[in-house]
Motif scaffolding. Structure first.
Motif, PDB file in Angstrom:
ATOM      1  N   PRO A 155       0.835  -1.290   0.021  1.00  0.00           N
ATOM      2  CA  PRO A 155      -0.069   0.110  -0.162  1.00  0.00           C
ATOM      3  C   PRO A 155       0.788   1.309   0.088  1.00  0.00           C
ATOM      4  O   PRO A 155       0.534   2.217  -0.633  1.00  0.00           O
ATOM      5  CB  PRO A 155      -0.800  -0.130   1.262  1.00  0.00           C
ATOM      6  CG  PRO A 155      -0.836  -1.472   1.533  1.00  0.00           C
ATOM      7  CD  PRO A 155       0.561  -2.033   1.095  1.00  0.00           C
ATOM      8  N   GLN A 156       1.938   1.275   0.609  1.00  0.00           N
ATOM      9  CA  GLN A 156       2.994   2.262   0.668  1.00  0.00           C
ATOM     10  C   GLN A 156       3.307   2.956  -0.721  1.00  0.00           C
ATOM     11  O   GLN A 156       3.355   4.171  -0.962  1.00  0.00           O
ATOM     12  CB  GLN A 156       4.212   2.191   1.429  1.00  0.00           C
ATOM     13  CG  GLN A 156       5.143   3.231   1.709  1.00  0.00           C
ATOM     14  CD  GLN A 156       6.291   2.982   2.392  1.00  0.00           C
ATOM     15  OE1 GLN A 156       5.973   2.027   3.153  1.00  0.00           O
ATOM     16  NE2 GLN A 156       7.071   3.591   2.519  1.00  0.00           N
ATOM     17  N   HIS A 157       3.179   2.003  -1.797  1.00  0.00           N
ATOM     18  CA  HIS A 157       3.518   2.284  -3.142  1.00  0.00           C
ATOM     19  C   HIS A 157       2.421   2.909  -3.858  1.00  0.00           C
ATOM     20  O   HIS A 157       2.590   3.207  -5.016  1.00  0.00           O
ATOM     21  CB  HIS A 157       4.079   1.090  -3.854  1.00  0.00           C
ATOM     22  CG  HIS A 157       5.400   0.793  -3.069  1.00  0.00           C
ATOM     23  ND1 HIS A 157       6.773   1.065  -3.955  1.00  0.00           N
ATOM     24  CD2 HIS A 157       5.807   0.195  -2.185  1.00  0.00           C
ATOM     25  CE1 HIS A 157       7.667   0.517  -3.202  1.00  0.00           C
ATOM     26  NE2 HIS A 157       7.335   0.118  -2.162  1.00  0.00           N
ATOM     27  N   MET A 158       1.348   3.084  -3.322  1.00  0.00           N
ATOM     28  CA  MET A 158       0.317   3.911  -3.772  1.00  0.00           C
ATOM     29  C   MET A 158       0.568   5.623  -3.683  1.00  0.00           C
ATOM     30  O   MET A 158      -0.065   6.215  -4.096  1.00  0.00           O
ATOM     31  CB  MET A 158      -0.978   3.574  -3.334  1.00  0.00           C
ATOM     32  CG  MET A 158      -1.607   2.087  -3.644  1.00  0.00           C
ATOM     33  SD  MET A 158      -1.091   1.510  -5.411  1.00  0.00           S
ATOM     34  CE  MET A 158      -1.540  -0.196  -5.287  1.00  0.00           C
ATOM     35  N   ALA A 159       1.781   5.688  -2.999  1.00  0.00           N
ATOM     36  CA  ALA A 159       1.938   7.094  -2.809  1.00  0.00           C
ATOM     37  C   ALA A 159       3.468   7.541  -3.177  1.00  0.00           C
ATOM     38  O   ALA A 159       4.017   6.382  -3.601  1.00  0.00           O
ATOM     39  CB  ALA A 159       1.956   7.437  -1.158  1.00  0.00           C
ATOM     40  N   PRO A 160       3.827   8.531  -3.622  1.00  0.00           N
ATOM     41  CA  PRO A 160       5.153   8.589  -3.952  1.00  0.00           C
ATOM     42  C   PRO A 160       6.343   7.820  -3.257  1.00  0.00           C
ATOM     43  O   PRO A 160       6.231   8.073  -2.337  1.00  0.00           O
ATOM     44  CB  PRO A 160       5.472  10.095  -4.094  1.00  0.00           C
ATOM     45  CG  PRO A 160       3.920  10.761  -4.246  1.00  0.00           C
ATOM     46  CD  PRO A 160       3.153   9.735  -3.479  1.00  0.00           C
ATOM     47  N   VAL A 161       7.211   7.429  -3.904  1.00  0.00           N
ATOM     48  CA  VAL A 161       8.341   6.970  -3.191  1.00  0.00           C
ATOM     49  C   VAL A 161       9.457   7.680  -3.126  1.00  0.00           C
ATOM     50  O   VAL A 161      10.444   7.645  -2.314  1.00  0.00           O
ATOM     51  CB  VAL A 161       8.754   5.429  -3.986  1.00  0.00           C
ATOM     52  CG1 VAL A 161       7.639   4.304  -3.797  1.00  0.00           C
ATOM     53  CG2 VAL A 161       9.198   5.697  -5.364  1.00  0.00           C
ATOM     54  N   TYR A 162       9.318   8.876  -3.777  1.00  0.00           N
ATOM     55  CA  TYR A 162      10.514   9.898  -3.665  1.00  0.00           C
ATOM     56  C   TYR A 162       9.771  11.294  -3.942  1.00  0.00           C
ATOM     57  O   TYR A 162       9.392  11.259  -5.135  1.00  0.00           O
ATOM     58  CB  TYR A 162      11.607   9.497  -4.626  1.00  0.00           C
ATOM     59  CG  TYR A 162      12.695  10.466  -4.634  1.00  0.00           C
ATOM     60  CD1 TYR A 162      13.675  10.372  -3.572  1.00  0.00           C
ATOM     61  CD2 TYR A 162      13.079  11.565  -5.491  1.00  0.00           C
ATOM     62  CE1 TYR A 162      14.639  11.347  -3.003  1.00  0.00           C
ATOM     63  CE2 TYR A 162      14.220  12.207  -5.271  1.00  0.00           C
ATOM     64  CZ  TYR A 162      15.166  12.153  -4.265  1.00  0.00           C
ATOM     65  OH  TYR A 162      16.133  13.115  -3.906  1.00  0.00           O
ATOM     66  N   LEU A 173      -5.425  -0.126  -9.242  1.00  0.00           N
ATOM     67  CA  LEU A 173      -5.252   1.229  -9.557  1.00  0.00           C
ATOM     68  C   LEU A 173      -6.188   2.571  -8.733  1.00  0.00           C
ATOM     69  O   LEU A 173      -5.239   3.531  -8.641  1.00  0.00           O
ATOM     70  CB  LEU A 173      -5.453   1.443 -11.115  1.00  0.00           C
ATOM     71  CG  LEU A 173      -5.096   2.829 -11.790  1.00  0.00           C
ATOM     72  CD1 LEU A 173      -3.585   3.055 -11.732  1.00  0.00           C
ATOM     73  CD2 LEU A 173      -5.687   2.668 -13.388  1.00  0.00           C
ATOM     74  N   GLU A 174      -7.108   2.005  -8.573  1.00  0.00           N
ATOM     75  CA  GLU A 174      -8.144   3.071  -7.904  1.00  0.00           C
ATOM     76  C   GLU A 174      -7.557   3.294  -6.385  1.00  0.00           C
ATOM     77  O   GLU A 174      -8.144   4.144  -5.842  1.00  0.00           O
ATOM     78  CB  GLU A 174      -9.362   2.297  -7.835  1.00  0.00           C
ATOM     79  CG  GLU A 174     -10.158   2.009  -9.060  1.00  0.00           C
ATOM     80  CD  GLU A 174     -10.130   3.243  -9.902  1.00  0.00           C
ATOM     81  OE1 GLU A 174     -10.319   4.492  -9.369  1.00  0.00           O
ATOM     82  OE2 GLU A 174     -10.563   3.352 -11.205  1.00  0.00           O
ATOM     83  N   ALA A 175      -6.582   2.455  -5.808  1.00  0.00           N
ATOM     84  CA  ALA A 175      -6.285   2.571  -4.534  1.00  0.00           C
ATOM     85  C   ALA A 175      -5.266   3.641  -4.280  1.00  0.00           C
ATOM     86  O   ALA A 175      -4.674   3.459  -3.250  1.00  0.00           O
ATOM     87  CB  ALA A 175      -5.894   1.259  -3.963  1.00  0.00           C
ATOM     88  N   PHE A 176      -4.786   4.405  -5.010  1.00  0.00           N
ATOM     89  CA  PHE A 176      -3.764   5.287  -4.964  1.00  0.00           C
ATOM     90  C   PHE A 176      -4.105   6.451  -4.065  1.00  0.00           C
ATOM     91  O   PHE A 176      -5.328   6.827  -3.940  1.00  0.00           O
ATOM     92  CB  PHE A 176      -3.394   6.062  -6.359  1.00  0.00           C
ATOM     93  CG  PHE A 176      -2.397   5.384  -7.211  1.00  0.00           C
ATOM     94  CD1 PHE A 176      -0.875   5.822  -7.150  1.00  0.00           C
ATOM     95  CD2 PHE A 176      -2.624   4.224  -8.143  1.00  0.00           C
ATOM     96  CE1 PHE A 176      -0.246   4.999  -7.622  1.00  0.00           C
ATOM     97  CE2 PHE A 176      -1.884   3.809  -8.745  1.00  0.00           C
ATOM     98  CZ  PHE A 176      -0.623   4.189  -8.571  1.00  0.00           C
ATOM     99  N   THR A 177      -3.210   6.713  -3.121  1.00  0.00           N
ATOM    100  CA  THR A 177      -3.409   7.601  -2.053  1.00  0.00           C
ATOM    101  C   THR A 177      -4.156   8.861  -2.370  1.00  0.00           C
ATOM    102  O   THR A 177      -3.802   9.528  -3.470  1.00  0.00           O
ATOM    103  CB  THR A 177      -2.167   7.783  -1.232  1.00  0.00           C
ATOM    104  OG1 THR A 177      -1.345   6.674  -0.780  1.00  0.00           O
ATOM    105  CG2 THR A 177      -2.354   8.763  -0.082  1.00  0.00           C
ATOM    106  N   LYS A 178      -5.073   9.234  -1.698  1.00  0.00           N
ATOM    107  CA  LYS A 178      -5.784  10.682  -2.165  1.00  0.00           C
ATOM    108  C   LYS A 178      -4.743  11.785  -1.615  1.00  0.00           C
ATOM    109  O   LYS A 178      -4.162  11.718  -0.970  1.00  0.00           O
ATOM    110  CB  LYS A 178      -7.033  10.808  -1.223  1.00  0.00           C
ATOM    111  CG  LYS A 178      -7.962  12.012  -1.508  1.00  0.00           C
ATOM    112  CD  LYS A 178      -8.996  12.056  -0.763  1.00  0.00           C
ATOM    113  CE  LYS A 178     -10.062  13.251  -0.882  1.00  0.00           C
ATOM    114  NZ  LYS A 178     -11.293  13.479  -0.055  1.00  0.00           N
TER     115      LYS A 178
END
Length: 328
Positions: free
Chosen positions: A8-15, A321-326
């Motif tokens: 789940p962390q990878h639905m937000a930017p990693v850098y 794909l729909e699970a990307f962090t808001k």
């Protein structure tokens, strides 16, 4: 800690710093990423070129010194979309340089280390008299060890199945710093969602201009997938699709994408303008991941994301794909 356990962390930017056009590769036990930084994208380069990162887990990225020793300033100030290949103990950095959207040329630099410094080889990879604008080089080694360079270039002809604009081509490599003179056209724009701008003043004329760019070749189950980004990179309409072929030189088909990109697309409030991807196998040696950039909420910088790639019967897709962090 492996990437699988923290998916789940990878639905937000990693850098979270500006890092567009990310290309990721693995050497020994370390992953490296190289991309277009803010200075490179905006033509304000000083000192060495292209930010480079490293990690052991695809999660925690450490910035290193910029990779490329700046070549002749007369080549231009805009440096875009680097990619790295390793062959016979040397690292080869492919990139484009030019003056905004004019006379962009493909070049290559070499280093003994994955993190550089890379030194330019002193000549363009394509004949500038025949191709005055080429970007987004992507080296690919086939199973027989033959290397190919995929790239994007401009086409002005128009047919029922090919619109004027930037499309994709490939050339066989004689060596890591030299291409065969014959190129093969891979994919051309043919759908409305791939429109960059209309009208657009280019090459002394007014065009309904379309764009395919950022080729990324990946072989899966004896088929070749040419992932690409289509549309206009500054907008929410940008996205990632692909063509499929049975041979590395094609012919490739992207039939089925007429209504929009199938791999990555904007999700309002969650993901804006995703594109220009590379693909890497994760630390578990089983899972493929798509590495790509997308805009932050304010659309002031493009940042690097990583998401699992799933091979479905319908084709490659992003897992959840729909699970990307808001976006906040």
């Amino acid at each position: 800690m492996g990437i699988t356990s923290e998916r789940p962390q990878h639905m937000a930017p990693v850098y979270d710093s500006y890092f567009a056009d990310p290309f990721v590769w693995k050497h020994l036990d370390t992953y490296y990423a190289i991309g277009t930084g803010e200075l490179e994208a905006n033509g304000r380069t000083t000192g060495n070129i292209f930010p480079i990162l490293r990690t052991s887990d695809l999660i925690n990225w450490q910035p290193l010194d910029n990779a490329l020793v700046r070549p002749d300033p007369r080549l231009g100030n805009h440096f875009w979309a680097p990619a790295v290949a390793f062959c016979d103990g040397r690292f080869y950095l492919y990139y484009s340089v030019g003056h905004e959207d004019k006379r962009h040329q493909l070049r290559v630099a070499t280093s003994d280390s994955p993190q550089g410094p890379y030194i330019d080889c002193g000549k363009p990879l394509l004949d500038l008299a025949l191709c005055s604008f080429a970007i987004d080089p992507h080296p690919f080694q086939d199973a027989d060890n033959q290397w190919y360079l995929f790239y994007a270039k401009d086409f002005l002809d128009r047919t029922d199945n090919a619109r004027a604009g930037t499309g994709l081509a490939v050339a066989k490599m004689r060596g890591m710093t030299c291409l065969e003179p014959k190129e093969t056209v891979i994919l051309r724009a043919r759908s409305d969602w791939q429109r960059f701008q209309s009208p657009r003043l280019m090459y002394g004329g007014i065009w309904d201009w379309h764009t395919l760019e950022g080729p990324c070749i990946h072989k899966h189950h004896d088929q070749y997938y040419c992932f690409y980004s289509g549309g206009r990179w500054e907008t929410e309409n940008y996205g990632v699709d692909y063509g499929i072929a049975d041979n590395v030189l094609g012919p490739y088909s992207d039939a089925g994408n007429e209504l929009g990109p199938r791999v990555l697309r904007t999700i309002p409030g969650r993901l804006i303008g995703p594109g220009h991807n590379s693909i890497i196998r994760g630390p578990d040696e089983r899972t493929d991941y798509v590495v790509f950039h997308a805009w932050n909420q304010q659309m002031t910088r493009r940042v690097m994301h990583i998401a699992p790639l799933v091979w479905t019967q319908a084709g490659p897709r992003i897992d959840s794909l729909e699970a990307f962090t808001k976006l906040s």
